[in-house]
Design a protein around this motif. Structure first.
Motif, PDB file in Angstrom:
ATOM      1  N   ASP A  17       6.076  10.338   1.191  1.00 33.66           N
ATOM      2  CA  ASP A  17       7.310  10.397   0.563  1.00 33.66           C
ATOM      3  C   ASP A  17       8.306  10.834   1.589  1.00 33.66           C
ATOM      4  O   ASP A  17       9.777  10.045   1.596  1.00 33.66           O
ATOM      5  N   ILE A  18       7.962  12.274   2.291  1.00 33.72           N
ATOM      6  CA  ILE A  18       8.857  11.995   3.294  1.00 33.72           C
ATOM      7  C   ILE A  18       9.916  11.183   4.730  1.00 33.72           C
ATOM      8  O   ILE A  18      10.235  10.854   4.779  1.00 33.72           O
ATOM      9  N   ILE A  19       8.116  10.409   4.106  1.00 35.97           N
ATOM     10  CA  ILE A  19       8.907   9.228   5.873  1.00 35.97           C
ATOM     11  C   ILE A  19       9.009   8.098   4.614  1.00 35.97           C
ATOM     12  O   ILE A  19      10.100   7.786   5.445  1.00 35.97           O
ATOM     13  N   LYS A  20       9.246   7.903   3.700  1.00 33.05           N
ATOM     14  CA  LYS A  20       9.779   6.897   2.866  1.00 33.05           C
ATOM     15  C   LYS A  20      11.599   7.227   3.137  1.00 33.05           C
ATOM     16  O   LYS A  20      13.054   6.481   2.537  1.00 33.05           O
ATOM     17  N   GLU A  21      12.107   8.951   3.053  1.00 27.25           N
ATOM     18  CA  GLU A  21      13.101   9.578   2.833  1.00 27.25           C
ATOM     19  C   GLU A  21      13.905   9.159   4.140  1.00 27.25           C
ATOM     20  O   GLU A  21      14.978   9.281   3.785  1.00 27.25           O
ATOM     21  N   ASP A  22      13.464   8.646   5.170  1.00 27.59           N
ATOM     22  CA  ASP A  22      14.026   9.422   5.987  1.00 27.59           C
ATOM     23  C   ASP A  22      13.825   8.249   7.371  1.00 27.59           C
ATOM     24  O   ASP A  22      12.805   7.741   7.763  1.00 27.59           O
ATOM     25  N   ASP A  23      15.383   7.382   7.226  1.00 33.69           N
ATOM     26  CA  ASP A  23      15.022   6.166   8.084  1.00 33.69           C
ATOM     27  C   ASP A  23      14.277   5.407   9.194  1.00 33.69           C
ATOM     28  O   ASP A  23      13.767   4.974   9.336  1.00 33.69           O
ATOM     29  N   GLU A  24      14.610   6.681   9.694  1.00 32.22           N
ATOM     30  CA  GLU A  24      14.070   6.523  11.642  1.00 32.22           C
ATOM     31  C   GLU A  24      13.063   6.237  11.368  1.00 32.22           C
ATOM     32  O   GLU A  24      11.838   6.132  12.527  1.00 32.22           O
ATOM     33  N   LEU A  25      11.822   7.318  10.008  1.00 37.94           N
ATOM     34  CA  LEU A  25       9.576   7.702  10.429  1.00 37.94           C
ATOM     35  C   LEU A  25      10.018   5.967   9.846  1.00 37.94           C
ATOM     36  O   LEU A  25       8.523   5.790  10.101  1.00 37.94           O
ATOM     37  N   TYR A  26      10.712   5.869   8.222  1.00 41.04           N
ATOM     38  CA  TYR A  26      10.402   4.807   8.068  1.00 41.04           C
ATOM     39  C   TYR A  26      10.112   3.565   8.934  1.00 41.04           C
ATOM     40  O   TYR A  26       9.184   2.625   9.188  1.00 41.04           O
ATOM     41  N   ASN A  27      11.090   3.381   9.430  1.00 43.21           N
ATOM     42  CA  ASN A  27      11.239   2.620  10.753  1.00 43.21           C
ATOM     43  C   ASN A  27      10.015   2.150  11.488  1.00 43.21           C
ATOM     44  O   ASN A  27       9.333   1.155  11.824  1.00 43.21           O
ATOM     45  N   ILE A  28       9.384   3.520  11.791  1.00 47.60           N
ATOM     46  CA  ILE A  28       8.053   3.540  13.130  1.00 47.60           C
ATOM     47  C   ILE A  28       7.177   3.295  11.836  1.00 47.60           C
ATOM     48  O   ILE A  28       6.374   2.581  12.393  1.00 47.60           O
ATOM     49  N   PHE A  29       6.944   3.804  10.609  1.00 48.09           N
ATOM     50  CA  PHE A  29       5.162   3.914  10.864  1.00 48.09           C
ATOM     51  C   PHE A  29       5.193   1.834   9.260  1.00 48.09           C
ATOM     52  O   PHE A  29       4.289   2.276   8.610  1.00 48.09           O
ATOM     53  N   SER A  30       6.510   1.678   9.359  1.00 45.08           N
ATOM     54  CA  SER A  30       6.476   0.353   8.720  1.00 45.08           C
ATOM     55  C   SER A  30       6.321  -0.609   9.130  1.00 45.08           C
ATOM     56  O   SER A  30       6.191  -1.664   9.213  1.00 45.08           O
ATOM     57  N   ASN A  31       6.054  -0.711  10.744  1.00 51.93           N
ATOM     58  CA  ASN A  31       6.282  -0.970  11.497  1.00 51.93           C
ATOM     59  C   ASN A  31       4.548  -0.923  13.003  1.00 51.93           C
ATOM     60  O   ASN A  31       4.983  -1.536  13.310  1.00 51.93           O
ATOM     61  N   ILE A  32       4.480  -0.221  12.343  1.00 47.57           N
ATOM     62  CA  ILE A  32       2.926  -0.306  13.122  1.00 47.57           C
ATOM     63  C   ILE A  32       1.993  -1.060  13.249  1.00 47.57           C
ATOM     64  O   ILE A  32       1.405  -1.704  11.430  1.00 47.57           O
ATOM     65  N   ILE A  33       1.157  -1.307  14.111  1.00 44.07           N
ATOM     66  CA  ILE A  33       0.028  -2.672  13.585  1.00 44.07           C
ATOM     67  C   ILE A  33      -1.127  -1.721  14.822  1.00 44.07           C
ATOM     68  O   ILE A  33      -1.075  -1.629  15.441  1.00 44.07           O
ATOM     69  N   PRO A  34      -1.962  -2.650  13.730  1.00 44.18           N
ATOM     70  CA  PRO A  34      -3.244  -2.112  14.331  1.00 44.18           C
ATOM     71  C   PRO A  34      -3.903  -3.383  15.624  1.00 44.18           C
ATOM     72  O   PRO A  34      -3.463  -3.690  15.884  1.00 44.18           O
ATOM     73  N   ALA A  35      -4.359  -2.709  16.602  1.00 43.63           N
ATOM     74  CA  ALA A  35      -4.538  -2.607  18.068  1.00 43.63           C
ATOM     75  C   ALA A  35      -5.342  -3.551  18.536  1.00 43.63           C
ATOM     76  O   ALA A  35      -5.310  -4.600  18.962  1.00 43.63           O
ATOM     77  N   GLY A  36      -6.144  -4.455  17.275  1.00 45.32           N
ATOM     78  CA  GLY A  36      -7.054  -5.559  17.439  1.00 45.32           C
ATOM     79  C   GLY A  36      -8.961  -4.816  17.834  1.00 45.32           C
ATOM     80  O   GLY A  36      -8.849  -3.538  17.940  1.00 45.32           O
ATOM     81  N   THR A  37      -9.566  -5.800  18.072  1.00 43.32           N
ATOM     82  CA  THR A  37     -10.835  -5.636  18.452  1.00 43.32           C
ATOM     83  C   THR A  37     -10.864  -4.852  19.420  1.00 43.32           C
ATOM     84  O   THR A  37     -10.434  -5.716  20.915  1.00 43.32           O
ATOM     85  N   LEU A  38     -12.249  -3.720  19.937  1.00 45.43           N
ATOM     86  CA  LEU A  38     -11.969  -3.051  20.923  1.00 45.43           C
ATOM     87  C   LEU A  38     -13.396  -2.959  21.410  1.00 45.43           C
ATOM     88  O   LEU A  38     -14.276  -3.067  20.882  1.00 45.43           O
ATOM     89  N   LEU A  39     -13.779  -3.841  22.640  1.00 47.46           N
ATOM     90  CA  LEU A  39     -15.032  -4.466  22.525  1.00 47.46           C
ATOM     91  C   LEU A  39     -15.671  -3.235  23.380  1.00 47.46           C
ATOM     92  O   LEU A  39     -17.252  -3.732  23.877  1.00 47.46           O
ATOM     93  N   LYS A  40     -15.744  -2.231  23.778  1.00 46.32           N
ATOM     94  CA  LYS A  40     -16.011  -0.508  24.481  1.00 46.32           C
ATOM     95  C   LYS A  40     -17.799  -0.823  24.466  1.00 46.32           C
ATOM     96  O   LYS A  40     -18.839  -0.179  24.697  1.00 46.32           O
ATOM     97  N   ASN A  41     -17.751  -1.178  22.676  1.00 48.51           N
ATOM     98  CA  ASN A  41     -19.526  -0.918  21.586  1.00 48.51           C
ATOM     99  C   ASN A  41     -20.085  -1.663  21.670  1.00 48.51           C
ATOM    100  O   ASN A  41     -21.530  -1.518  21.402  1.00 48.51           O
ATOM    101  N   ILE A  42     -19.707  -2.409  21.926  1.00 45.56           N
ATOM    102  CA  ILE A  42     -20.672  -3.698  22.622  1.00 45.56           C
ATOM    103  C   ILE A  42     -20.223  -4.301  23.533  1.00 45.56           C
ATOM    104  O   ILE A  42     -20.666  -5.890  23.823  1.00 45.56           O
ATOM    105  N   ALA A  43     -19.770  -3.944  24.536  1.00 46.37           N
ATOM    106  CA  ALA A  43     -19.684  -4.190  25.832  1.00 46.37           C
ATOM    107  C   ALA A  43     -21.094  -4.632  26.698  1.00 46.37           C
ATOM    108  O   ALA A  43     -21.535  -5.781  27.016  1.00 46.37           O
TER     109      ALA A  43
END
Length: 171
Positions: free
Chosen positions: A67-93
């Motif tokens: 609710d707080i994130i949605k009320e704040d344009d700057e925070l919403y812009n940050i949190f609506s544009n986050i994307i996951p990093a993808g597969t990290l190979l460390k554990n299967i290297a």
């Protein structure tokens, strides 16, 4: 931008440690907020309960944080544009015959990635992947470099000479 983001998050949630943990966990896991207030990892919807468990908070903290994130344009812009990093190979290297170099960094981290990759490339070893934990989010951030082949232990002392490096593990 990153310091400003953490200042903004801390300013908005300073009286609510559970909400800070939710925001940190969303960033750490690459979770975004859509226009309907639902949390996603890529196109996979994440339940409030799952995020609450991961952040070690009550489910009500998820809703209030959103609710707080949605009320704040700057925070919403940050949190609506986050994307996951993808597969990290460390554990299967090891299964892929790749090498792993983990470098713990102190507060001075500028130039560490360039210096470490330079040392590795001088040995003629290719780099498959490099990723670093956020220096603002982690007390002891780790730079992880996945190499085309294991790196020899004689490079540990060379890595430790780099300004800001506090610990090195090679496997």
């Amino acid at each position: 931008m990153m310091i400003k983001m953490w200042e903004k998050i801390n300013e908005k949630f300073k009286k609510y440690p559970a909400r800070i943990r939710v925001a940190e966990k969303m960033i750490e896991l690459g979770l975004s907020l859509n226009e309907n207030g639902k949390i996603y990892c890529g196109n996979l919807k994440i339940s409030d309960k799952a995020l609450a468990t991961a952040a070690n908070v009550d489910r009500r903290a998820i809703k209030s944080t959103i609710d707080i994130i949605k009320e704040d344009d700057e925070l919403y812009n940050i949190f609506s544009n986050i994307i996951p990093a993808g597969t990290l190979l460390k554990n299967i290297a090891k299964n892929l015959n790749l090498g792993v170099v983990e470098i713990e960094v102190g507060p001075q981290s500028e130039g560490i990635l360039a210096a470490t990759t330079n040392l590795i490339s001088k040995k003629g070893i290719g780099i498959r992947q490099a990723y670093a934990e956020d220096t603002e989010l982690q007390k002891t951030p780790i730079l992880t470099i996945i190499t085309e082949e294991p790196v020899s232990g004689d490079l540990i002392n060379e890595f430790l000479k780099i300004k800001g490096v506090t610990r090195v593990s090679i496997y």
